[in-house]
Design a protein around this motif. Sequence first.
Motif, PDB file in Angstrom:
ATOM      1  N   ALA A  19     -15.975 -19.909  56.167  1.00 23.67           N
ATOM      2  CA  ALA A  19     -14.985 -18.812  56.123  1.00 23.67           C
ATOM      3  C   ALA A  19     -14.254 -18.777  54.778  1.00 23.67           C
ATOM      4  CB  ALA A  19     -13.999 -18.958  57.276  1.00 23.67           C
ATOM      5  N   GLY A  48     -11.782 -21.181  52.202  1.00 23.38           N
ATOM      6  CA  GLY A  48     -12.681 -21.956  51.345  1.00 23.38           C
ATOM      7  C   GLY A  48     -11.982 -22.500  50.112  1.00 23.38           C
ATOM      8  N   GLN A  49     -12.675 -22.448  48.977  1.00 25.39           N
ATOM      9  CA  GLN A  49     -12.131 -23.022  47.731  1.00 25.39           C
ATOM     10  C   GLN A  49     -10.815 -22.358  47.336  1.00 25.39           C
ATOM     11  OE1 GLN A  49     -15.148 -23.346  44.480  1.00 25.39           O
ATOM     12  NE2 GLN A  49     -16.617 -22.936  46.108  1.00 25.39           N
ATOM     13  N   CYS A  50     -10.700 -21.036  47.571  1.00 19.44           N
ATOM     14  CA  CYS A  50      -9.487 -20.313  47.144  1.00 19.44           C
ATOM     15  C   CYS A  50      -8.246 -20.935  47.773  1.00 19.44           C
ATOM     16  CB  CYS A  50      -9.576 -18.845  47.554  1.00 19.44           C
ATOM     17  SG  CYS A  50     -10.858 -17.957  46.692  1.00 19.44           S
ATOM     18  N   ASP A  61     -10.795 -11.403  37.964  1.00 13.56           N
ATOM     19  CA  ASP A  61     -12.068 -10.666  37.897  1.00 13.56           C
ATOM     20  C   ASP A  61     -12.544 -10.168  39.262  1.00 13.56           C
ATOM     21  OD1 ASP A  61     -12.589 -13.215  38.792  1.00 13.56           O
ATOM     22  OD2 ASP A  61     -14.365 -13.544  37.555  1.00 13.56           O
ATOM     23  N   GLN A  92     -14.206 -27.143  62.728  1.00 12.68           N
ATOM     24  CA  GLN A  92     -15.445 -27.720  63.248  1.00 12.68           C
ATOM     25  C   GLN A  92     -16.600 -27.394  62.315  1.00 12.68           C
ATOM     26  OE1 GLN A  92     -16.465 -25.817  67.136  1.00 12.68           O
ATOM     27  NE2 GLN A  92     -14.463 -24.860  66.909  1.00 12.68           N
ATOM     28  N   GLY A 125     -20.463 -22.205  50.631  1.00  7.30           N
ATOM     29  CA  GLY A 125     -19.914 -22.576  49.322  1.00  7.30           C
ATOM     30  C   GLY A 125     -20.577 -23.807  48.747  1.00  7.30           C
ATOM     31  N   VAL A 126     -19.750 -24.770  48.422  1.00  7.31           N
ATOM     32  CA  VAL A 126     -20.292 -26.008  47.868  1.00  7.31           C
ATOM     33  C   VAL A 126     -20.465 -27.053  48.961  1.00  7.31           C
ATOM     34  CG1 VAL A 126     -19.715 -25.796  45.426  1.00  7.31           C
ATOM     35  CG2 VAL A 126     -17.927 -26.337  47.050  1.00  7.31           C
ATOM     36  N   SER A 128     -19.255 -28.697  52.985  1.00  9.90           N
ATOM     37  CA  SER A 128     -18.026 -29.035  53.708  1.00  9.90           C
ATOM     38  C   SER A 128     -17.125 -29.872  52.812  1.00  9.90           C
ATOM     39  CB  SER A 128     -18.341 -29.879  54.930  1.00  9.90           C
ATOM     40  OG  SER A 128     -19.060 -29.142  55.853  1.00  9.90           O
ATOM     41  N   TRP A 266     -31.624 -28.560  57.843  1.00  6.04           N
ATOM     42  CA  TRP A 266     -31.982 -27.400  58.664  1.00  6.04           C
ATOM     43  C   TRP A 266     -33.331 -26.755  58.284  1.00  6.04           C
ATOM     44  CZ3 TRP A 266     -26.438 -24.842  58.233  1.00  6.04           C
ATOM     45  CH2 TRP A 266     -25.527 -25.669  58.913  1.00  6.04           C
ATOM     46  N   GLY A 293     -23.021 -16.249  48.588  1.00  7.05           N
ATOM     47  CA  GLY A 293     -21.942 -16.977  47.908  1.00  7.05           C
ATOM     48  C   GLY A 293     -22.451 -18.211  47.175  1.00  7.05           C
ATOM     49  N   ASP A 294     -21.554 -19.131  46.916  1.00  6.27           N
ATOM     50  CA  ASP A 294     -21.870 -20.294  46.075  1.00  6.27           C
ATOM     51  C   ASP A 294     -23.010 -21.159  46.598  1.00  6.27           C
ATOM     52  OD1 ASP A 294     -19.817 -19.529  44.435  1.00  6.27           O
ATOM     53  OD2 ASP A 294     -18.722 -21.428  44.530  1.00  6.27           O
ATOM     54  N   LEU A 304     -19.829 -16.560  41.301  1.00 11.89           N
ATOM     55  CA  LEU A 304     -18.599 -15.767  41.218  1.00 11.89           C
ATOM     56  C   LEU A 304     -18.363 -15.091  42.556  1.00 11.89           C
ATOM     57  CD1 LEU A 304     -19.051 -14.035  37.745  1.00 11.89           C
ATOM     58  CD2 LEU A 304     -17.284 -15.708  38.351  1.00 11.89           C
ATOM     59  N   ILE A 305     -17.107 -14.859  42.877  1.00  8.99           N
ATOM     60  CA  ILE A 305     -16.773 -14.229  44.151  1.00  8.99           C
ATOM     61  C   ILE A 305     -17.432 -12.856  44.254  1.00  8.99           C
ATOM     62  CG2 ILE A 305     -14.865 -13.331  45.539  1.00  8.99           C
ATOM     63  CD1 ILE A 305     -13.150 -15.658  44.262  1.00  8.99           C
TER      64      ILE A 305
HETATM   65  C1  LIG Z   1     -10.122 -23.752  40.206  1.00 12.50           C
HETATM   66  C2  LIG Z   1     -11.119 -22.660  40.509  1.00 12.50           C
HETATM   67  C3  LIG Z   1     -10.918 -21.392  40.005  1.00 12.50           C
HETATM   68  C4  LIG Z   1     -11.839 -20.359  40.265  1.00 12.50           C
HETATM   69  N1  LIG Z   1     -11.622 -19.114  39.741  1.00 12.50           N
HETATM   70  C5  LIG Z   1     -12.492 -18.109  40.008  1.00 12.50           C
HETATM   71  C6  LIG Z   1     -12.305 -16.795  39.458  1.00 12.50           C
HETATM   72  O1  LIG Z   1     -11.360 -16.551  38.696  1.00 12.50           O
HETATM   73  N2  LIG Z   1     -13.213 -15.837  39.793  1.00 12.50           N
HETATM   74  C7  LIG Z   1     -14.294 -16.059  40.590  1.00 12.50           C
HETATM   75  O2  LIG Z   1     -15.064 -15.144  40.855  1.00 12.50           O
HETATM   76  N3  LIG Z   1     -14.500 -17.301  41.110  1.00 12.50           N
HETATM   77  C8  LIG Z   1     -13.643 -18.328  40.837  1.00 12.50           C
HETATM   78  N4  LIG Z   1     -13.874 -19.578  41.358  1.00 12.50           N
HETATM   79  C9  LIG Z   1     -15.070 -19.793  42.180  1.00 12.50           C
HETATM   80  C10 LIG Z   1     -14.846 -19.224  43.591  1.00 12.50           C
HETATM   81  O3  LIG Z   1     -13.731 -19.863  44.198  1.00 12.50           O
HETATM   82  C11 LIG Z   1     -16.116 -19.462  44.413  1.00 12.50           C
HETATM   83  O4  LIG Z   1     -17.170 -18.738  43.805  1.00 12.50           O
HETATM   84  C12 LIG Z   1     -15.903 -18.959  45.846  1.00 12.50           C
HETATM   85  O5  LIG Z   1     -14.888 -19.682  46.503  1.00 12.50           O
HETATM   86  C13 LIG Z   1     -17.199 -19.069  46.633  1.00 12.50           C
HETATM   87  O6  LIG Z   1     -16.927 -18.557  47.898  1.00 12.50           O
HETATM   88  P1  LIG Z   1     -17.825 -18.962  49.143  1.00 12.50           P
HETATM   89  O7  LIG Z   1     -17.281 -18.188  50.309  1.00 12.50           O
HETATM   90  O8  LIG Z   1     -19.247 -18.832  48.789  1.00 12.50           O
HETATM   91  O9  LIG Z   1     -17.590 -20.539  49.350  1.00 12.50           O
HETATM   92  P2  LIG Z   1     -16.288 -21.455  49.509  1.00 12.50           P
HETATM   93  O10 LIG Z   1     -15.094 -20.815  48.974  1.00 12.50           O
HETATM   94  O11 LIG Z   1     -16.685 -22.784  48.957  1.00 12.50           O
HETATM   95  O12 LIG Z   1     -16.140 -21.581  51.094  1.00 12.50           O
HETATM   96  C14 LIG Z   1     -17.143 -22.202  51.846  1.00 12.50           C
HETATM   97  C15 LIG Z   1     -16.586 -22.628  53.196  1.00 12.50           C
HETATM   98  O13 LIG Z   1     -17.666 -23.105  53.998  1.00 12.50           O
HETATM   99  C16 LIG Z   1     -17.221 -24.204  54.770  1.00 12.50           C
HETATM  100  N5  LIG Z   1     -18.392 -25.007  55.180  1.00 12.50           N
HETATM  101  C17 LIG Z   1     -19.304 -25.625  54.384  1.00 12.50           C
HETATM  102  N6  LIG Z   1     -20.249 -26.237  55.122  1.00 12.50           N
HETATM  103  C18 LIG Z   1     -19.919 -25.992  56.425  1.00 12.50           C
HETATM  104  C19 LIG Z   1     -20.505 -26.366  57.672  1.00 12.50           C
HETATM  105  N7  LIG Z   1     -21.641 -27.080  57.754  1.00 12.50           N
HETATM  106  N8  LIG Z   1     -19.883 -25.960  58.802  1.00 12.50           N
HETATM  107  C20 LIG Z   1     -18.737 -25.227  58.760  1.00 12.50           C
HETATM  108  N9  LIG Z   1     -18.140 -24.844  57.599  1.00 12.50           N
HETATM  109  C21 LIG Z   1     -18.738 -25.221  56.451  1.00 12.50           C
HETATM  110  C22 LIG Z   1     -16.273 -24.946  53.826  1.00 12.50           C
HETATM  111  O14 LIG Z   1     -15.354 -25.729  54.554  1.00 12.50           O
HETATM  112  C23 LIG Z   1     -15.587 -23.784  53.091  1.00 12.50           C
HETATM  113  O15 LIG Z   1     -14.376 -23.392  53.715  1.00 12.50           O
HETATM  114  C24 LIG Z   1     -12.985 -20.617  41.083  1.00 12.50           C
HETATM  115  C25 LIG Z   1     -13.178 -21.897  41.620  1.00 12.50           C
HETATM  116  C26 LIG Z   1     -12.265 -22.921  41.345  1.00 12.50           C
HETATM  117  C27 LIG Z   1     -12.499 -24.284  41.924  1.00 12.50           C
END
Ligand SMILES: Cc1cc2nc3c(=O)[nH]c(=O)nc-3n(C[C@H](O)[C@H](O)[C@H](O)COP(=O)(O)OP(=O)(O)OC[C@H]3O[C@@H](n4cnc5c(N)ncnc54)[C@H](O)[C@@H]3O)c2cc1C
Length: 347
Positions: A19, A48-50, A61, A92, A125-126, A128, A266, A293-294, A304-305
């Motif tokens: 999420a 997530g990371q945000c 951006d 979970q 994302g990256v 858990s 998986w 996503g990531d 990037l988001i």
């Molecule tokens: C300091 C910093 C600054 C940044 N600035 C920018 C910016 O200016 N612009 C930009 O575009 N991007 C930026 N980013 C990158 C951006 O945050 C990521 O690209 C973005 O968060 C990716 O989103 P996501 O939803 O793919 O993954 P994430 O944000 O990593 O969320 C993934 C979620 O999945 C959950 N998860 C993982 N595995 C499991 C599992 N097996 N079961 C249940 N849950 C699970 C995790 O707990 C997490 O909550 C920045 C990153 C950092 C660290």
Amino acid sequence: MTTPNLDNAIATDALIVGAGPCGLFQIFELGLLGIKAHIVDSLKHPGGQCTELYPDKPIYDIPALPICGAQELIDRLIQQAKPFNAEFHLGQEVSVVHPLPDQAFYVETSAGTRFVAKTIIIAAGVGSFQPRKLGGEGSEAFEGTHIHYKVQNASSYHGKDIVIFGGGDSALDWTMDFAGKAKSVTLVHRRAEFRGAPASAAKVMEMAATGKVKFIEGVAESVMADGGAFKGVRVKRNDGVVDSLNADQLLVFFGLHPKLGPIAEWGLTIDKRAITVDTEKFQSNVPGIFAVGDINTYPGKKKLILSGFHEAALAAFAVAGILNPNKKVHLQYTTTSPVMQKRLGVS
Ligand SMILES: Cc1cc2nc3c(=O)[nH]c(=O)nc-3n(C[C@H](O)[C@H](O)[C@H](O)COP(=O)(O)OP(=O)(O)OC[C@H]3O[C@@H](n4cnc5c(N)ncnc54)[C@H](O)[C@@H]3O)c2cc1C
């Protein structure tokens, strides 16, 4: 794996794993196409990371938002996805994904929640987020009983000798909170500079100067135990002296680090800790399992988001194609589509 028991499993057309911003936007894109989703995250809150790594930092951006706080972006995404009533299962981790006959998957979480999902969109994302461990000899045996990475029941520490490790806001905040409530509070950090708020750091140093808490510059060396009973922790000071600290409980706040975790099991094609997908549907090597996503990789991928938002839109169309194979999914504009406006609750 033996055939799983599907009794009482939650049946869903789409299950989103993660999420973060991309998982949240995936709810929206699926919702526009009339698909309701369940979403699971190992963290107790969406974002997530945000939310976890940089909630107060500005992002510059995101299209049409010249500046947006990271937590603000998450709040806006949750608000935007609200009309689609996705069901959140937080705190979970998705641990098991197992294909079933007839284009469906059995999914299980660490909390025992079970799903039968027709499609899965991994937005992990990256991976858990896991707490960084204390380390030090003998520490593993006492994790969960005497060594903790979060405070679950604050009052259970009252009247106890506690040692807190870390230099961020959690370590500083709990040091201040437990002072006077715990029998003794010792804060251990590798140096007298802190990542946490300067005002909190100043307050803790003031408390240390007046003897309300103790502060040690050093690192954990080993756990003290006597015949299996926890006794405390040895801390190596920066000057090389080892202090033996009697303690009832240790609290460790070294932050979180991402781990790919169960996703690696998986049956998906993984390249450098990311799921390989095509760029038409963002589908993995397993039909019906998508990655946005990531967590995904393809030629030219940028973490990037906004890239994740685009991927979520295309994955939603592909999910719709799987759910209704005989129905063409037409592109509609939210501006003019009465169907989409009805789904959004704005018509
Ligand atoms: C300091 C910093 C600054 C940044 N600035 C920018 C910016 O200016 N612009 C930009 O575009 N991007 C930026 N980013 C990158 C951006 O945050 C990521 O690209 C973005 O968060 C990716 O989103 P996501 O939803 O793919 O993954 P994430 O944000 O990593 O969320 C993934 C979620 O999945 C959950 N998860 C993982 N595995 C499991 C599992 N097996 N079961 C249940 N849950 C699970 C995790 O707990 C997490 O909550 C920045 C990153 C950092 C660290």
